[in-house]
Design an enzyme around this catalytic site. Structure first.
Site, short mmCIF file in Angstrom:
data_model
loop_
_atom_site.label_atom_id
_atom_site.label_comp_id
_atom_site.label_asym_id
_atom_site.label_seq_id
_atom_site.Cartn_x
_atom_site.Cartn_y
_atom_site.Cartn_z
N TYR A 13 0.82 -1.22 0.00
CA TYR A 13 0.00 0.00 0.00
C TYR A 13 0.86 1.28 0.00
O TYR A 13 0.83 2.06 -0.97
CB TYR A 13 -0.93 -0.04 1.21
CG TYR A 13 -1.74 1.21 1.46
CD1 TYR A 13 -2.38 1.88 0.42
CD2 TYR A 13 -1.87 1.71 2.76
CE1 TYR A 13 -3.13 3.02 0.66
CE2 TYR A 13 -2.63 2.85 3.01
CZ TYR A 13 -3.25 3.50 1.96
OH TYR A 13 -3.99 4.63 2.20
N SER A 126 6.58 3.95 13.02
CA SER A 126 5.15 4.12 13.28
C SER A 126 4.93 4.95 14.54
O SER A 126 5.75 4.90 15.47
CB SER A 126 4.53 2.74 13.48
OG SER A 126 3.24 2.84 14.05
N TYR A 150 3.71 -5.77 17.35
CA TYR A 150 3.98 -4.94 16.17
C TYR A 150 4.73 -3.67 16.57
O TYR A 150 5.79 -3.34 16.01
CB TYR A 150 2.67 -4.57 15.45
CG TYR A 150 2.86 -3.45 14.47
CD1 TYR A 150 3.48 -3.67 13.25
CD2 TYR A 150 2.45 -2.14 14.78
CE1 TYR A 150 3.70 -2.63 12.36
CE2 TYR A 150 2.66 -1.10 13.90
CZ TYR A 150 3.29 -1.35 12.69
OH TYR A 150 3.51 -0.32 11.83
N LYS A 154 8.76 -2.15 15.80
CA LYS A 154 9.14 -0.84 15.27
C LYS A 154 10.10 -0.14 16.23
O LYS A 154 11.07 0.50 15.81
CB LYS A 154 7.89 0.01 15.01
CG LYS A 154 7.04 -0.50 13.85
CD LYS A 154 7.81 -0.52 12.54
CE LYS A 154 7.07 -1.19 11.41
NZ LYS A 154 7.87 -1.33 10.18
#
Ligand code: UDP
Length: 337
Positions: A13, A126, A150, A154
């Site tokens: 994306y 992020s 997640y 990061k």
């Protein structure tokens, strides 16, 4: 001569939108993608948008031998590294897969880069590294934490980069902390295309608008926000893509790394986004309030000042454009996949 960039995850994306922005900025770009979370039609769409043939290698970023071969074949000036897993809920169920892909992938890539003598890197981080923010807007100096595997990958990814840069001054790394990327390219040929039921708000709303899902569950109506629903810094994916071009430009210009937020600085609530999308698709979209999702902060939005100072970055596309571009994408291409 134009600079040559390796774009890992370039069919995904954000990667695909960044590919377009890099080509438009005059860079030569080679994509590495394993298509774990990307559609097969993307390379063709990128050729249609840019008019440039796509050079693509289908490999996993953990495949060191493949990386070495690609680095030997192409003299890259920099790498923009998107290839990673990004679903928060899945990361809670499969933490080791996230460690392997996101951290193992980063280490493998940086080792291959160092061996090939390539030391310029742009890394997808992020706003998840801020955990539950203590104050708003969030500056880059805010305390860092993590609320799920997640976010952990990061945070540790940033630390791996910091320690590597400290050990060898040849490295210049742009660490970009994304807020909430939404929307799609104006062509309608690329956009966000989750394979399963989306976890994130905008793709979920898009599927409700398309009639594929019955209604949106709004997670929580009693937050300390103006309308009681969560507030986020939604940023148009094309603005985000432009941020990567500016990050690379800065690395080449200054030879210095940076860690910056990529957001708009403006928070919108879940209900505001739903309202804007309803306007874009021409009908009121159904929703119900459900309990809060564990781990969600009430509000999160960037202090975009450092990105402006260091990169000259400023998001220009507003909420309406985020929703109309998403709806255009849903109507033109997403349904064909
Ligand atoms: N959200 C929601 N319903 C959904 C998905 C998300 O109400 O089906 C809310 C979520 O609680 C948060 C906001 O939308 O307040 C953005 O969530 P998303 O997962 O898109 O991004 P996050 O900020 O959590 O990374």
């Amino acid at each position: 001569m134009s600079k040559r960039i390796l774009l890992t995850g370039g069919a995904g994306y954000i990667g695909s939108h960044t590919y377009v922005a890099l080509i438009e900025a005059g860079y030569e770009v080679v994509i590495l993608d394993n298509f774990a979370n990307a559609a097969r039609r993307v390379p063709g769409a990128l050729e249609q948008i840019t008019g440039v043939p796509v050079t693509l290698f289908e490999h996993d970023v953990l495949d060191r031998a493949a990386l070495d071969a690609i680095f030997a074949e192409h003299a890259f000036d920099a790498v923009v590294h998107f290839a990673a897993l990004k679903a928060v809920g899945e990361s809670v169920e499969k933490p080791l897969e996230y460690m392997q892909c996101n951290l193992g992938g980063l280490v493998t890539l940086m080792q291959a880069m160092a061996q090939a003598g390539v030391f310029n890197l742009v890394f997808s981080s992020s706003a998840a590294v801020y955990g539950v923010p203590e104050s708003l807007p969030i500056p880059e100096t805010a305390p860092l934490s993590h609320a799920n595997p997640y976010g952990y990958t990061k945070l540790v990814g940033e630390e791996i980069i910091a320690q590597t840069c400290a050990s060898d001054p040849r490295w210049s790394v742009g660490v970009l902390r994304y807020f909430n990327p939404v929307g799609a390219h104006t062509s309608g040929l690329i956009g966000e295309d989750p394979k399963d039921i989306p976890n994130n708000l905008m793709p979920y709303i898009a599927k409700v608008a398309a009639g594929e899902l019955p209604q949106l569950s709004v997670f929580g109506d009693d937050y300390a926000t103006p309308d009681g629903t969560g507030v986020r810094d939604f940023i148009h994916v094309c603005d985000l893509a432009d941020g990567h071009v500016l990050s690379l430009n800065a690395l080449f210009r200054d030879g210095l790394g940076h860690t910056v937020n990529l957001g708009t600085g403006q928070g919108y609530s879940v209900l505001e986004l739903l309202g804007a999308y309803s306007k874009a698709c021409g009908r009121d979209l159904p929703f119900q309030f459900t309990p809060r999702r564990p781990g969600d902060p009430a509000a999160s939005y960037a202090d975009p000042g450092l990105a402006k100072d260091v990169l000259g970055f400023k998001a220009t596309r507003g909420l309406e454009e985020m929703c109309t571009s998403s709806w255009h994408w849903i109507n033109t291409c997403a349904a064909d996949n």
